[in-house]
Scaffold this active site. Sequence first.
Site, PDB file in Angstrom:
ATOM      1  N   GLU A 168       0.853  -1.263  -0.040  1.00  0.00           N
ATOM      2  CA  GLU A 168       0.039   0.107   0.015  1.00  0.00           C
ATOM      3  C   GLU A 168       0.851   1.380   0.263  1.00  0.00           C
ATOM      4  OE1 GLU A 168      -2.744  -0.556   3.167  1.00  0.00           O
ATOM      5  OE2 GLU A 168      -3.869  -2.038   2.269  1.00  0.00           O
ATOM      6  N   GLU A 352      -6.148  -8.093  -0.355  1.00  0.00           N
ATOM      7  CA  GLU A 352      -6.540  -7.791   0.848  1.00  0.00           C
ATOM      8  C   GLU A 352      -8.263  -7.613   0.318  1.00  0.00           C
ATOM      9  OE1 GLU A 352      -4.814  -5.058   3.574  1.00  0.00           O
ATOM     10  OE2 GLU A 352      -2.817  -5.902   3.199  1.00  0.00           O
TER      11      GLU A 352
HETATM   12  O1  IFM Z   1      -4.756  -3.592   8.885  1.00  0.00           O
HETATM   13  C1  IFM Z   1      -4.519  -2.937   7.714  1.00  0.00           C
HETATM   14  C2  IFM Z   1      -3.407  -3.460   6.866  1.00  0.00           C
HETATM   15  O2  IFM Z   1      -2.297  -3.320   7.552  1.00  0.00           O
HETATM   16  C3  IFM Z   1      -3.388  -2.804   5.342  1.00  0.00           C
HETATM   17  N1  IFM Z   1      -4.411  -2.877   4.828  1.00  0.00           N
HETATM   18  C4  IFM Z   1      -5.767  -2.466   5.551  1.00  0.00           C
HETATM   19  C5  IFM Z   1      -5.953  -2.924   6.564  1.00  0.00           C
HETATM   20  C6  IFM Z   1      -7.182  -2.501   7.403  1.00  0.00           C
HETATM   21  O3  IFM Z   1      -7.214  -1.185   7.606  1.00  0.00           O
END
Ligand code: IFM
Length: 442
Positions: A168, A352
Amino acid sequence: MLGFTRNDFPDDFLFGTATSSYQIEGHAFGGAGTTHWDTFAATPGNVVRGENGARACDHYHRFEEDFDLVAAAGFDAYRFSTSWARVLPEGRGAPNQEGLDFYDRLTDALLERGLKPCATLYHWELPAPLADLGGWRNRDIAGWFADYTEVIMGRIGDRMFSVAPINEPWCVGWLSHFLGQHAPGLRDIRATAHAMHHVLLAHGHAIETMRGLGMENLGGVFNMEWATPADDSAAAQNAAALYDGYYNHFFLSGVFKGTYPEIVMQGLEPHMPKGWQDDFAIIQAPLDWCGINYYTRKIIAPNDGLWPSHHEIGGPLPKTFMEWEIYPEGLYNFLTRTAAEYTGDLPLYVTENGMAAPDVLEHGTVADPHRIDYLNSHVAMVQKALADGVPLRGYFIWSLLDNYEWALGYDKRFGLVHVDFDTLDRTPKSSYHALTTALTRT
Ligand code: IFM
């Protein structure tokens, strides 16, 4: 009940679950160095209750038990991250053998259970000594990151199914240097522009380093939020387009097109590091896949403030415990748009997707029907994208365990498995059991 089983997907479609090092391992264990998250959390006002990742889920000592749960659910793959500060406590120089041994054991434990190891090299715990040198604001970080890549992948790279350098980039750049909500907690446009560019430069150098090690199946992981204009006005449309630009297009555009979006550069260009235009040959190092992290959308309204002259407003849709609207269509939009505008035939993964809820352990069980609904609605969008010909190869759920949700501490439970943060007992939630039924091969 989930409305799908793995039989509804191509044979080689991967189901996985994801975690990250600082959020679960317990950074006080095994000789890891201090990170900028430790110091950020120790500073009043930054993190709810001042919580940090010192113990977290104690995955450092319990990873075998945790991987038994991943395997028993029928997952194919496990996405995890390696901690820079655990491998190199000072960020550079002498490696921590205990840290390297840990990731070596962890890798073998995954393989022994038939799970594909999918690594990320940086999920935000920058070694504090590098933060002292300017962290992501300092161009030298690209070289430091490449050196770290060489050390950790020199040890475990031979056994990885896939690797992405940085989780990210938007969070590393904008969230941490413009909004100040994540470590190092800066709110400075010059720091932001530098960090957003250097994070991609580091990404490119790490890819080159891993190619040099003979590694394959290397990708990038980008988080995206769908931007909806607050109303039909041209001003609201422009505000949403700018949000979309610096959140969703900036990093994909750098990596896949060798340019940054004009709408974003109108604000950032005066603050960019010198010579940024000459770095795209490295930033564009060819990738084998692209990962999308998706959770929600934002509704964007214009205002008269300084650039970017907009703000978020609340929306009407049902929300998760993060106050994030549940908007599955955004996932479909991003999958189709990313393939059409940036990646073409390159394999895509949802790296994710998931939701937080105030899940409670009662009489030995945790009922989370809201999470089952969330997964159903988002997997339906995955199926729709596949039916439209998007070359989607896998779907990873965030997260295996309830864990440290950064500045929001331990309350925001994202896990398929409940963690009691006093006893550290693990209890699979009803969503975990539903997934086990859906994913077990028959
Ligand atoms: O917990 C985070 C993760 O570290 C990165 N992506 C989003 C998740 C939820 O906020």
